[in-house]
Design an enzyme around this catalytic site. Structure first.
Site, mmCIF file in Angstrom:
data_model
loop_
_atom_site.group_PDB
_atom_site.id
_atom_site.type_symbol
_atom_site.label_atom_id
_atom_site.label_comp_id
_atom_site.label_asym_id
_atom_site.label_seq_id
_atom_site.Cartn_x
_atom_site.Cartn_y
_atom_site.Cartn_z
ATOM 1 N N CYS A 142 63.826 61.442 6.723
ATOM 2 C CA CYS A 142 64.048 62.772 7.302
ATOM 3 C C CYS A 142 63.844 63.860 6.251
ATOM 4 C CB CYS A 142 65.470 62.846 7.864
ATOM 5 S SG CYS A 142 65.815 64.430 8.665
ATOM 6 N N CYS A 175 70.615 67.378 4.300
ATOM 7 C CA CYS A 175 72.049 67.194 4.603
ATOM 8 C C CYS A 175 72.672 66.300 3.513
ATOM 9 C CB CYS A 175 72.208 66.556 5.979
ATOM 10 S SG CYS A 175 71.256 67.411 7.263
ATOM 11 N N CYS A 233 73.793 62.598 4.004
ATOM 12 C CA CYS A 233 73.024 61.686 4.856
ATOM 13 C C CYS A 233 72.143 60.698 4.094
ATOM 14 C CB CYS A 233 72.166 62.487 5.833
ATOM 15 S SG CYS A 233 71.394 61.393 7.052
ATOM 16 N N CYS A 269 73.974 55.822 22.695
ATOM 17 C CA CYS A 269 73.570 57.050 21.992
ATOM 18 C C CYS A 269 72.415 56.752 21.050
ATOM 19 C CB CYS A 269 74.777 57.595 21.233
ATOM 20 S SG CYS A 269 74.410 59.110 20.344
ATOM 21 N N CYS A 314 72.943 59.225 25.735
ATOM 22 C CA CYS A 314 73.101 60.356 24.819
ATOM 23 C C CYS A 314 71.982 60.281 23.796
ATOM 24 C CB CYS A 314 74.472 60.265 24.133
ATOM 25 S SG CYS A 314 74.777 61.577 22.934
ATOM 26 N N CYS A 355 77.850 67.226 23.090
ATOM 27 C CA CYS A 355 78.676 66.404 22.209
ATOM 28 C C CYS A 355 78.560 67.046 20.823
ATOM 29 C CB CYS A 355 78.154 64.977 22.191
ATOM 30 S SG CYS A 355 78.953 63.931 20.947
ATOM 31 N N ARG A 391 86.134 61.568 19.853
ATOM 32 C CA ARG A 391 85.494 60.298 19.494
ATOM 33 C C ARG A 391 85.667 59.976 18.010
ATOM 34 N NH1 ARG A 391 82.248 59.168 23.239
ATOM 35 N NH2 ARG A 391 80.950 61.010 23.377
HETATM 36 N N1 SAM Z 1 68.959 64.022 12.696
HETATM 37 C C1 SAM Z 1 69.817 64.400 13.728
HETATM 38 C C2 SAM Z 1 70.780 65.491 13.327
HETATM 39 O O1 SAM Z 1 71.076 65.634 12.165
HETATM 40 O O2 SAM Z 1 71.215 66.208 14.222
HETATM 41 C C3 SAM Z 1 70.594 63.259 14.336
HETATM 42 C C4 SAM Z 1 71.167 62.162 13.448
HETATM 43 S S1 SAM Z 1 72.433 62.642 12.293
HETATM 44 C C5 SAM Z 1 72.487 61.214 11.287
HETATM 45 C C6 SAM Z 1 73.913 62.666 13.271
HETATM 46 C C7 SAM Z 1 75.205 63.002 12.574
HETATM 47 O O3 SAM Z 1 75.670 61.894 11.810
HETATM 48 C C8 SAM Z 1 75.234 64.134 11.573
HETATM 49 O O4 SAM Z 1 75.282 65.390 12.166
HETATM 50 C C9 SAM Z 1 76.519 63.854 10.815
HETATM 51 O O5 SAM Z 1 77.594 64.538 11.429
HETATM 52 C C10 SAM Z 1 76.682 62.340 10.957
HETATM 53 N N2 SAM Z 1 76.556 61.661 9.652
HETATM 54 C C11 SAM Z 1 75.414 61.352 9.015
HETATM 55 N N3 SAM Z 1 75.666 60.739 7.841
HETATM 56 C C12 SAM Z 1 77.003 60.651 7.722
HETATM 57 C C13 SAM Z 1 77.880 60.124 6.728
HETATM 58 N N4 SAM Z 1 77.403 59.592 5.596
HETATM 59 N N5 SAM Z 1 79.198 60.189 6.937
HETATM 60 C C14 SAM Z 1 79.681 60.747 8.079
HETATM 61 N N6 SAM Z 1 78.907 61.271 9.046
HETATM 62 C C15 SAM Z 1 77.577 61.230 8.876
HETATM 63 C C1 DTB Z 2 78.194 61.481 15.158
HETATM 64 O O1 DTB Z 2 78.819 62.540 15.047
HETATM 65 N N1 DTB Z 2 78.396 60.408 14.410
HETATM 66 C C2 DTB Z 2 77.455 59.360 14.737
HETATM 67 C C3 DTB Z 2 76.706 59.950 15.971
HETATM 68 N N2 DTB Z 2 77.238 61.267 16.054
HETATM 69 C C4 DTB Z 2 75.245 59.972 15.980
HETATM 70 C C5 DTB Z 2 76.577 59.007 13.592
HETATM 71 C C6 DTB Z 2 77.354 58.628 12.347
HETATM 72 C C7 DTB Z 2 76.374 58.247 11.276
HETATM 73 C C8 DTB Z 2 77.055 57.746 10.033
HETATM 74 C C9 DTB Z 2 76.099 57.415 8.964
HETATM 75 C C10 DTB Z 2 75.106 56.354 9.310
HETATM 76 O O2 DTB Z 2 75.475 55.285 9.833
HETATM 77 O O3 DTB Z 2 73.906 56.542 9.031
HETATM 78 FE FE1 SF4 Z 3 68.053 64.285 8.848
HETATM 79 FE FE2 SF4 Z 3 70.316 63.021 8.279
HETATM 80 FE FE3 SF4 Z 3 70.268 65.679 8.344
HETATM 81 FE FE4 SF4 Z 3 70.015 64.286 10.654
HETATM 82 S S1 SF4 Z 3 71.800 64.347 9.311
HETATM 83 S S2 SF4 Z 3 68.819 66.068 9.994
HETATM 84 S S3 SF4 Z 3 68.899 62.479 9.898
HETATM 85 S S4 SF4 Z 3 69.137 64.372 6.900
#
Ligand code: SAM
Ligand code: DTB
Ligand code: SF4
Length: 347
Positions: free
Chosen positions: A55, A59, A62, A99, A131, A191, A263
């Site tokens: 990606c 973030c 992430c 989801c 979702c 959500c 959730r």
């Molecule tokens: N790329 C899309 C976005 O950012 O909207 C969808 C996937 S993103 C991985 C969905 C959510 O996962 C993020 O908004 C964040 O709240 C959560 N998330 C990602 N990495 C995480 C982590 N290491 N710990 C907790 N929550 C995480």
């Molecule tokens: C949300 O708020 N948490 C979920 C779902 N929406 C998509 C994702 C959590 C991702 C945690 C890090 C990972 O497993 O990559």
């Molecule tokens: Fe990309 Fe992760 Fe950010 Fe979603 S949360 S936009 S997958 S870097």
């Protein structure tokens, strides 16, 4: 104290709520929960990462960002049949919502988006709620997802507007609000939640929850993520969130959003069963099940089933009607609810 269904909460009121003695707060949240929801029912949801890694966004939490060197290797987008096989398995294991997440900055029109539409239709045909979380979404894309039958769209605010720039620089808070508005305008359930433990202050958590409560319409579901610190990301060295702080945020969420699905999302693997029990008492009523979230580990489904059983909680199978409950339409002092008749309490 405002009526939890109708009046706006001021930031001062949310601040006072957040800083209340923990057990007073949990007690009050439990009352609000029991007045508005069946406190024994927990929705099971399963995640699928339909496009993993690579990606372009930054973030800081992430593991899927291409800017950080993490354990995640970019993969090609999953095929519709593969996703639907996973959805069927999730349904057979008791999940009612599936989801689908993609590591995209935004959904782009073309074959990948058409494939997502097919996935949504297929999940709905299985009798499950569908979702998606695909990044930013235009009004037209939201409309097409709604036509395909999408139940909900996950797009998190993640933290307060003030703290946001410390975490993400490649898109703005307003971008996120715009996507949420596009989703709501298309008639799709919103959500929307956040992450605890990214170095933010209590004031940031309070502002996030205040903002979520004032979204119009209020989100149908609020994922509460505890940061999973991943090696290679800028937040890798942060300590795990204190479980009592996690429960505190869940209780405030329940009080501010009485009817939402609250959730329990990322980070649950590291949280004790006892703390999770407190979270359910405080109004949490949904979890992600299955051994993986998107890329990181999550409790195994059978571990969750044992926990729910031990706590006397249950999940409803896809398509199954709500069980009959003995309903008391009694007012509950101290919850701020004005119209008890309109919102039954369960016993
Ligand atoms: N790329 C899309 C976005 O950012 O909207 C969808 C996937 S993103 C991985 C969905 C959510 O996962 C993020 O908004 C964040 O709240 C959560 N998330 C990602 N990495 C995480 C982590 N290491 N710990 C907790 N929550 C995480
Ligand atoms: C949300 O708020 N948490 C979920 C779902 N929406 C998509 C994702 C959590 C991702 C945690 C890090 C990972 O497993 O990559
Ligand atoms: Fe990309 Fe992760 Fe950010 Fe979603 S949360 S936009 S997958 S870097």
């Amino acid at each position: 104290m405002p009526d939890t269904m109708t009046a706006a909460w001021t930031l001062d009121e949310v601040t006072a709520l957040y800083h209340a003695p923990l057990l007073d707060l949990v007690f009050r949240a439990a009352q609000v929960h029991r007045q508005n929801n069946d406190p024994r029912e927990v929705q099971l949801c399963t995640l699928a990462s339909i496009k993993t890694g690579g990606c372009p966004e930054d973030c800081a939490y992430c593991p899927q960002s291409s800017r950080y060197d993490t354990f995640v290797d970019p993969e090609k987008m999953m095929k519709v049949d593969e996703v639907l096989a996973d959805a069927r398995a999730a349904r057979d294991a008791g999940s009612t919502r599936f989801c689908m997440g993609a590591a995209w900055r935004e959904a782009t029109d073309g074959r990948a988006f058409e494939r997502v539409l097919d996935m949504v239709r297929g999940v709905r045909d299985l009798g499950m709620e569908a979702c998606c979380t695909l990044g930013m979404l235009s009004a037209d894309q939201a409309r097409r997802l709604a036509e395909a039958g999408l139940t909900a769209y996950n797009h998190n605010l993640d933290t307060s507007e003030e703290y946001y720039d410390n975490i993400i620089t490649t898109r703005t808070y307003q971008d996120r609000l715009n996507t949420i508005q596009n989703v709501a305008n298309a008639g799709i359930s919103v959500c929307c939640g956040g992450i605890l433990g990214m170095g933010e202050a209590d004031a940031d958590r309070i502002k996030l929850l205040h903002t979520l409560a004032h979204l119009d319409p209020q989100p149908e579901s609020v994922p509460i993520n505890a940061l999973v610190p991943v090696d290679g990301t800028p937040l890798s060295d942060l300590p795990r969130v204190d479980p009592f702080d996690w429960v505190r945020a869940i209780a405030v969420t329940r009080i501010l959003l009485p009817r939402a699905k609250v959730r329990l999302s990322a980070g649950r693997l590291e949280i004790s069963p006892e703390a999770q029990a407190l979270a359910f008492l405080a109004g949490a009523n949904s979890i992600f099940t299955g051994e993986k979230l998107l890329t990181t580990a999550n409790p195994e489904a059978d571990v969750d089933h044992v926990l729910l059983n031990r706590l006397g909680l249950y999940s409803r199978a896809a398509g199954q009607a709500a069980p009959t409950h003995h309903v008391h339409a009694t007012a509950c002092a101290g919850t701020g609810k004005a119209d008890a008749d309109a919102s039954p309490s369960f016993a």
